[in-house]
Design a protein around this motif. Structure first.
Motif, PDB file in Angstrom:
ATOM      1  N   ALA A  15       0.823  -1.221   0.000  1.00 12.33           N
ATOM      2  CA  ALA A  15       0.000   0.000   0.000  1.00 12.33           C
ATOM      3  C   ALA A  15       0.852   1.265   0.000  1.00 12.33           C
ATOM      4  CB  ALA A  15      -0.937  -0.012   1.207  1.00 12.33           C
ATOM      5  N   LEU A  43      -6.426   1.828   1.549  1.00 15.48           N
ATOM      6  CA  LEU A  43      -6.641   0.892   0.443  1.00 15.48           C
ATOM      7  C   LEU A  43      -7.781  -0.081   0.761  1.00 15.48           C
ATOM      8  CD1 LEU A  43      -5.957  -0.223  -2.317  1.00 15.48           C
ATOM      9  CD2 LEU A  43      -4.001  -1.436  -1.317  1.00 15.48           C
ATOM     10  N   TYR A  61      -6.689   1.581  -8.369  1.00 16.52           N
ATOM     11  CA  TYR A  61      -5.346   2.113  -8.628  1.00 16.52           C
ATOM     12  C   TYR A  61      -5.425   3.331  -9.547  1.00 16.52           C
ATOM     13  CZ  TYR A  61      -0.291   1.951  -9.561  1.00 16.52           C
ATOM     14  OH  TYR A  61       1.042   2.252  -9.665  1.00 16.52           O
ATOM     15  N   ARG A  97      -6.125   6.484  -7.683  1.00 15.88           N
ATOM     16  CA  ARG A  97      -5.304   6.623  -6.463  1.00 15.88           C
ATOM     17  C   ARG A  97      -5.040   8.073  -6.064  1.00 15.88           C
ATOM     18  NH1 ARG A  97      -2.381   4.932 -10.667  1.00 15.88           N
ATOM     19  NH2 ARG A  97      -0.315   5.778 -11.161  1.00 15.88           N
TER      20      ARG A  97
END
Ligand code: F0G
Length: 457
Positions: free
Chosen positions: A348, A365, A428, A431
């Motif tokens: 992470a 996460l 992702y 992010r």
């Protein structure tokens, strides 16, 4: 054929519930961003743990119907004992309700204040039970085992030089030496046969009993078959038998590689230690022929121990983690490599380089995977292992910020995994938008289970 299929078909189904992202944002808020506080019915794919979450086979359910519920000397106990002895060869087989009960009994009878117990990496409950007896749990996995992206076939191996020096210095204070197969806290990584043999040899030089934490022994045995020269033509049962032949006993959480929802055992060769363990068992778990379990649980366990050694199963099992690992790596997501047996561990810290450890990137996460896909994993980072400076109250971060996605046995299909992979990759992609978390309330110990979090502004 290139396509590897699940080596089973489904005879009974359990519905899982789709929720909307909007609902999940609300659920997350209500759960104070702690996945342990989300109701299971609100989870779509549950990768919280592989412990006790597996699906039993038709043969296991059938065996449950033959369970003998006699208080003492039940037929189920003897079937269970035979199944464990066939694999481990140990003389005394003591049933317990789960792994940590076996640990508690073992350390209560064999460990005293000031003792030191080496292992590759003690699992949390093992460490806690050792510390509860005022002894020290010492981890000595090889240095390669601590570098997430470094490839090594047996990253769970014990550092034998360190163990040798340690024993030379402290052997009089070492009542037991251990090894965890596979090494759960280090990424589910296997230990080689050579390393197990040498660990046993070093301990036996000082007449110290060698115990294996055997939760995932079958996965470890299959890794040996795949990766260690000389084992390709052996079957997994023979490999498992050889593993246990170097040890004097084991603790086992049957909720993992015995494919049951509850159960465990403690096994050993030493008569006196076994007698003491049984006496303590009677005090807290139950009579030695059931140890806190029903007769039917022992029967399901006996069948599970046989099924877990089927190579079709183990091939599918290890390939599942490997497949997810490959897809995530291709997408640029860092994970512990190579993948272990029961889980994928996402780094992470690399996933969220802009979120500092003080804002718990692993917890972020976990929350984000739930928001995006209804997936539940567990943080293994500064929430679980972070410490507070006793003087300043400042957070001391953990060595790594990981999220473990652990896979229940025989539960999810290829498309569940494809869905999970897609969700992780989409998370992702988003992010940059993720916000850090702060702790708003925490209990005095084991905070990860119940701590409350809020978004950092
Ligand atoms: N040893 C190892 C290596 C484990 O992974 C676990 C449990 C235990 C001992 C304790 O067994 O739960 O039956 O009392 N691990 C679970 C997990 C909880 O999620 O990794 P238990």
């Amino acid at each position: 054929m290139k396509t590897l299929i699940e080596p089973f078909r489904i005879k009974m189904v359990e519905s899982i519930r789709q929720t909307t992202e909007k609902e999940r944002i609300e659920i997350l808020k209500k759960a104070d961003y702690n996945p342990f506080c989300i109701k299971a019915e609100d989870i779509l794919i549950d990768f919280l743990t592989d412990s006790g979450t597996g699906a039993m086979s038709d043969r296991q359910w059938a065996a449950m119907m033959t369970g003998d519920e006699s208080y003492a000397g039940s037929k189920s106990f003897f079937r269970f004992e035979k199944a464990v002895q066939n694999i481990t060869g140990f003389t005394h087989i003591i049933p317990t309700h789960q792994g940590r009960a076996a640990e508690r009994i073992l350390f209560s009878v064999a460990v005293k204040e000031g003792d030191k117990l080496p292992s590759n990496t003690h699992f949390d409950t093992t460490r806690a039970n050792i510390e509860f007896n005022k002894a020290e749990a010492v981890d000595m996995v090889i240095p390669e085992g601590k570098i997430p992206t470094l490839e090594h076939p047996f990253k769970g191996n014990m550092d034998l030089d360190r163990l040798s020096d340690f024993l030379e210095k402290y052997h009089e204070n070492v009542p037991i030496g251990m090894i965890t197969i596979t090494n759960n806290s280090g990424g589910g990584q296997p230990v080689s046969m050579e390393n197990i043999r040498e660990t046993g040899r070093l301990l036996h030089k000082y007449e110290i009993p060698f115990f294996i934490d055997a939760c995932r022994f079958a996965e470890n045995a299959y890794f040996i078959k795949l990766r260690e020269p000389g084992y390709q033509s052996k079957n997994v049962l023979e490999i498992a038998q050889e593993i246990f032949s170097y040890a004097d006993g084991c603790t086992m959480s049957a909720k993992k590689d015995a494919m049951v929802n509850i159960g465990g055992f403690l096994a050993m060769n030493d008569d006196t230690m076994a007698m003491n363990a049984r006496n303590l068992l009677i005090l807290t778990e139950g009579f030695p022929s059931y140890g806190g379990l029903a007769g039917r649980d022992l029967d399901a366990l006996a069948v599970g121990l046989e099924e877990v050694l089927h190579e079709d199963y183990l091939k599918y099992r290890l390939r599942t983690a490997e497949y997810m690992g490959e897809r995530l790596t291709e997408a640029g997501i860092d994970i512990i490599r190579p993948t272990g047996g029961h889980a994928v561990y996402i780094d992470a810290k690399a996933f969220y380089p802009n979120i500092p450890a003080s804002q718990f990137p692993g917890q972020v996460l976990c929350a984000e995977l739930y928001r995006k896909g209804g997936i539940r994993g567990v943080e293994i980072g500064s929430v679980m292992f972070g410490r507070k400076n006793p003087n300043t109250g400042e957070e001391i971060p953990a060595e790594m910020e990981l999220v473990r996605l652990a896979f229940p046995r025989r539960v999810y299909t290829q498309s569940h995994f494809d869905f999970a992979i897609e969700s992780i990759i989409e998370t992702y992609g988003e992010r940059e938008k993720a916000k850090g978390l702060k702790i708003t309330w925490e209990p005095p110990f084991l905070r990860h289970f119940t701590a409350k979090f809020g978004l950092v502004d």
